[in-house]
Design a protein around this motif. Structure first.
Motif, PDB file in Angstrom:
ATOM      1  N   SER A  88       0.589  -1.331  -0.080  1.00 34.89           N
ATOM      2  CA  SER A  88      -0.118  -0.080   0.140  1.00 34.89           C
ATOM      3  C   SER A  88       0.916   1.248   0.108  1.00 34.89           C
ATOM      4  CB  SER A  88      -0.998   0.154   1.294  1.00 34.89           C
ATOM      5  OG  SER A  88      -1.786  -1.142   1.248  1.00 34.89           O
ATOM      6  N   ILE A  89       1.955   1.235  -0.962  1.00 29.56           N
ATOM      7  CA  ILE A  89       2.679   2.423  -1.246  1.00 29.56           C
ATOM      8  C   ILE A  89       2.713   2.810  -2.299  1.00 29.56           C
ATOM      9  CG2 ILE A  89       4.128   2.068   1.138  1.00 29.56           C
ATOM     10  CD1 ILE A  89       6.247   0.948  -0.831  1.00 29.56           C
ATOM     11  N   VAL A  90       3.172   4.199  -2.566  1.00 32.05           N
ATOM     12  CA  VAL A  90       3.757   4.562  -4.033  1.00 32.05           C
ATOM     13  C   VAL A  90       4.982   5.228  -3.836  1.00 32.05           C
ATOM     14  CG1 VAL A  90       2.549   6.944  -3.216  1.00 32.05           C
ATOM     15  CG2 VAL A  90       2.945   6.171  -5.790  1.00 32.05           C
ATOM     16  N   ASP A 115      -1.849   6.984   3.111  1.00 32.88           N
ATOM     17  CA  ASP A 115      -2.232   7.903   4.109  1.00 32.88           C
ATOM     18  C   ASP A 115      -1.500   9.368   3.880  1.00 32.88           C
ATOM     19  OD1 ASP A 115      -2.357   5.343   6.663  1.00 32.88           O
ATOM     20  OD2 ASP A 115      -3.915   6.094   5.295  1.00 32.88           O
ATOM     21  N   ASP A 116      -0.331   9.226   3.147  1.00 33.57           N
ATOM     22  CA  ASP A 116       0.281  10.540   2.894  1.00 33.57           C
ATOM     23  C   ASP A 116      -0.152  11.485   1.809  1.00 33.57           C
ATOM     24  OD1 ASP A 116       2.487   9.735   4.803  1.00 33.57           O
ATOM     25  OD2 ASP A 116       3.571   8.750   3.313  1.00 33.57           O
ATOM     26  N   ILE A 117      -0.815  10.819   0.821  1.00 29.26           N
ATOM     27  CA  ILE A 117      -1.414  11.373  -0.565  1.00 29.26           C
ATOM     28  C   ILE A 117      -2.723  10.725  -0.893  1.00 29.26           C
ATOM     29  CG2 ILE A 117       0.611  12.477  -1.373  1.00 29.26           C
ATOM     30  CD1 ILE A 117       1.079  10.158  -3.215  1.00 29.26           C
ATOM     31  N   ILE A 121      -3.847   9.407  -4.644  1.00 27.97           N
ATOM     32  CA  ILE A 121      -3.808   8.138  -4.978  1.00 27.97           C
ATOM     33  C   ILE A 121      -5.347   7.688  -5.582  1.00 27.97           C
ATOM     34  CG2 ILE A 121      -3.580   5.923  -4.113  1.00 27.97           C
ATOM     35  CD1 ILE A 121      -1.293   6.664  -2.603  1.00 27.97           C
ATOM     36  N   GLU A 122      -6.231   8.360  -4.831  1.00 31.50           N
ATOM     37  CA  GLU A 122      -7.831   7.744  -5.248  1.00 31.50           C
ATOM     38  C   GLU A 122      -8.089   8.547  -6.517  1.00 31.50           C
ATOM     39  OE1 GLU A 122     -10.586   9.571  -2.573  1.00 31.50           O
ATOM     40  OE2 GLU A 122     -12.323   9.035  -3.701  1.00 31.50           O
ATOM     41  N   GLU A 145      -1.524  16.819   0.009  1.00 28.01           N
ATOM     42  CA  GLU A 145      -0.974  17.055  -1.079  1.00 28.01           C
ATOM     43  C   GLU A 145      -0.510  18.344  -1.328  1.00 28.01           C
ATOM     44  OE1 GLU A 145      -3.390  15.401  -0.780  1.00 28.01           O
ATOM     45  OE2 GLU A 145      -3.447  13.507  -1.648  1.00 28.01           O
ATOM     46  N   GLN A 146      -1.353  19.502  -1.091  1.00 27.19           N
ATOM     47  CA  GLN A 146      -1.060  20.863  -1.229  1.00 27.19           C
ATOM     48  C   GLN A 146       0.448  21.066  -0.464  1.00 27.19           C
ATOM     49  OE1 GLN A 146      -3.731  23.679   0.218  1.00 27.19           O
ATOM     50  NE2 GLN A 146      -3.460  24.804  -1.863  1.00 27.19           N
TER      51      GLN A 146
END
Length: 581
Positions: A88-90, A115-117, A121-122, A145-146
């Protein structure tokens, strides 16, 4: 904020067509040039990226491809992110930046969790494009994200999903740090085309990590390239190691006006249009880029393949690529073809218009020079006639009156001769100077010129003609030949103060040669080069040559002859012409 975010592929294509239509209707030269430049640069970028990904096997090949994309879109950062569903990471696996832009990939963008972005991701996993014109105006749901974008000083960005077999596995993005960018439908579609190409390289890189030197995965990767090629407007041809055509895309079929059944199986090394140096370089493993004037007659003559193209030739831009495996061994070839015929003809028309403008300007210059010289040449005898006419009326001395009348008579003849020349020259310029070909004796013509000019000779100059010469007959225009010989004699009289002027003729093989030799001032080598031009002066203290020699040159060449002059400065001149017997 996001005009194109929810557009389907069909909607984007419709939007591009609408933009093209608006651009066409605007009838703006600058706008048209900009579109043409964009198309040319895109074509070159696609060609360069394809060439790079297909012919290069080093680890940095994807980064090198991303650099081409960075320069094409004129942004400061291009990157690729890959999802790892198990953890579950990018991960931002690849990134390139322009000069002066600091990369934060290692500090901020490695192994990010969902959870970070989450918003980012969605959007991507749903297959949606992320199009942001101003990062300061992002929706509240994208606050995480901003903050991440603000740390990197990003003003605008464009991110597209990257998928394989209908499943999104990552994304490709463009960041603008220096300026705000209003991304349009054309930008999105261009990035999508390049992303499709790069995605195959990503898969190939992944396959290489899983199964190094796996021939099956290599073939699968190359097959996917062929699928991508079908989307391209460029023609693409795939050949095996022996040069046999395995496959080609629809764009290529259209360029060459053929069918897949007719084309598949032809050998690239037997194509009559491909230069041998191109085949030699490809066999040696070198890529080539060249311009090709493709002649369809030669294709039909040897029945290379069946084609419906009726035009003689097309003007193509071609890139030949050698396909190599991990041992750097050639296993095939690729041709990328762009039909540049329309642009070529437009450039030809533009060059023709430019040349026509140059010709018009030169004609205007010649006309102005002609009028200036003509007015000067006419004014000189007119001034003499008017001036001495006034003096004659007031001069009681009979000898002086006789001398002045001779001057007036001489200038009358000069003016009449000049006007005749101008009329002849006008006929030549308009193409209405007529010729009457009859059986002619050159001896009679030279004899008449001799008698007509005897009384015009200066006291210390003798006119010579051998009346005992045999007759030579030929079919030509006697009036025009007499005009040329008279022009030669008149010019000799102008520039000969003492000695002789000799009219002669003789047979040289199958030609007649007629010449007028004088013992006058002669002509320098520089002046000989332009002596048959209009109104040439070889002596500032004497009258110029007027139009006579120019007209003579036209007459002789129209009668299939040649004309020239032999002379040495200070030792006289010989003007001559030849005519076929």
């Amino acid at each position: 904020m996001d005009k194109y975010a929810h557009y389907s592929q069909e909607d984007l294509i419709s939007e591009i067509e609408r933009l093209k239509k608006e651009q066409s209707e605007s009838d703006s030269t600058a706008s048209s040039n900009k579109m043409m430049v964009n198309m040319i640069v895109l074509r070159k970028t696609i060609s360069d990226v394809l060439s790079l990904l297909l012919s290069n096997n080093d680890e940095a090949v994807i980064d090198k491809a991303l650099l081409h994309i960075l320069h094409f879109f004129d942004v400061e950062r291009v990157y690729i992110g890959i999802f790892d569903e198990q953890s579950s990471i990018v991960d931002f696996t690849h990134e390139v930046t322009s000069d002066g832009i600091v990369s934060m990939r290692e500090d901020l963008l490695r192994q990010l969790s969902k959870d970070d972005i989450p918003w980012w991701i969605e959007q991507i996993q749903a297959g949606k494009d992320i199009i942001i014109y101003d990062t300061a105006k992002m929706p509240a749901v994208a606050a995480a994200e901003q903050r991440l974008l603000k740390l990197q000083d990003i003003l605008s960005l464009l991110v597209l999903p990257v998928s394989s077999e209908g499943k999104v596995y990552g994304f490709i993005g463009l960041d603008s740090v220096i300026k705000y960018i209003k991304w349009n439908a054309l930008d999105i579609e261009n990035l999508r085309i390049l992303a499709d190409i790069v995605s195959i390289a990503i898969e190939r890189e992944h396959a290489q990590h899983i199964m190094e030197h796996s021939a099956n995965l290599m073939l699968k990767s190359e097959a996917k390239f062929r699928i991508i090629f079908e989307k391209l407007s460029l023609g693409v041809e795939l050949y095996d190691i022996d040069g046999t055509l395995l496959d080609l895309n629809d764009a290529d079929l259209k360029i060459f006006g053929t069918t897949r059944e007719s084309a598949v199986g032809v050998n690239m090394f037997r194509n009559p249009n491909i230069p041998e140096w191109v085949n030699h370089k490809l066999r040696n493993g070198e890529d080539v880029t060249f311009t090709l004037n493709y002649n369809f007659h030669s294709v039909k003559d040897i029945r290379y393949y069946a084609t419906i193209i009726e035009d003689n030739e097309k003007h193509l831009q071609v890139k030949g690529i050698t396909l190599k495996d991990f041992q750097n061994k050639i296993f095939g070839y690729l041709y990328i073809v762009f039909d540049d015929t329309e642009n070529y003809h437009k450039a030809e028309e533009r060059r023709e218009r430019e040349n026509e403008l140059i010709r018009i300007k030169e004609a205007d210059k010649l006309k102005s020079a002609f009028l200036a010289n003509m007015s000067h040449e006419i004014r000189t005898p007119l001034n003499a006639i008017v001036g001495f006419s006034d003096i004659v009326a007031e001069t009681p001395d009979e000898n002086e009156r006789k001398e002045y009348l001779e001057i007036i008579h001489k200038n009358n003849d000069l003016l009449l001769h000049l006007i005749d020349d101008i009329l002849d020259f006008s006929k030549i310029e308009s193409g209405t100077l007529n010729y009457h070909i009859t059986e002619t004796d050159i001896k009679e013509i030279c004899g008449e010129v001799y008698l007509a000019n005897l009384l015009k000779m200066k006291p210390d100059v003798k006119l010579i003609f051998d009346k005992e010469q045999p007759s030579i007959r030929l079919k030509t225009d006697p009036q025009r030949i007499m005009q040329v010989v008279s022009n030669f004699v008149n010019n000799a009289i102008k520039f000969t103060e003492k000695g002789s002027i000799t009219i002669s003729y003789k047979q040289e093989g199958k030609n007649l040669r007629v010449s007028v030799q004088d013992t006058g001032i002669g002509i320098s080598e520089k002046d000989r080069m332009r002596i048959f031009e209009r109104f040439i002066k070889i002596n500032e203290f004497k009258q110029g040559t007027g139009l006579g020699l120019t007209i003579s040159k036209t007459i002789i060449e129209s009668l299939n002859g040649t004309i020239g002059v032999d002379s040495v400065k200070g030792s006289g001149s010989t003007f001559w012409f030849t005519l076929p017997l």
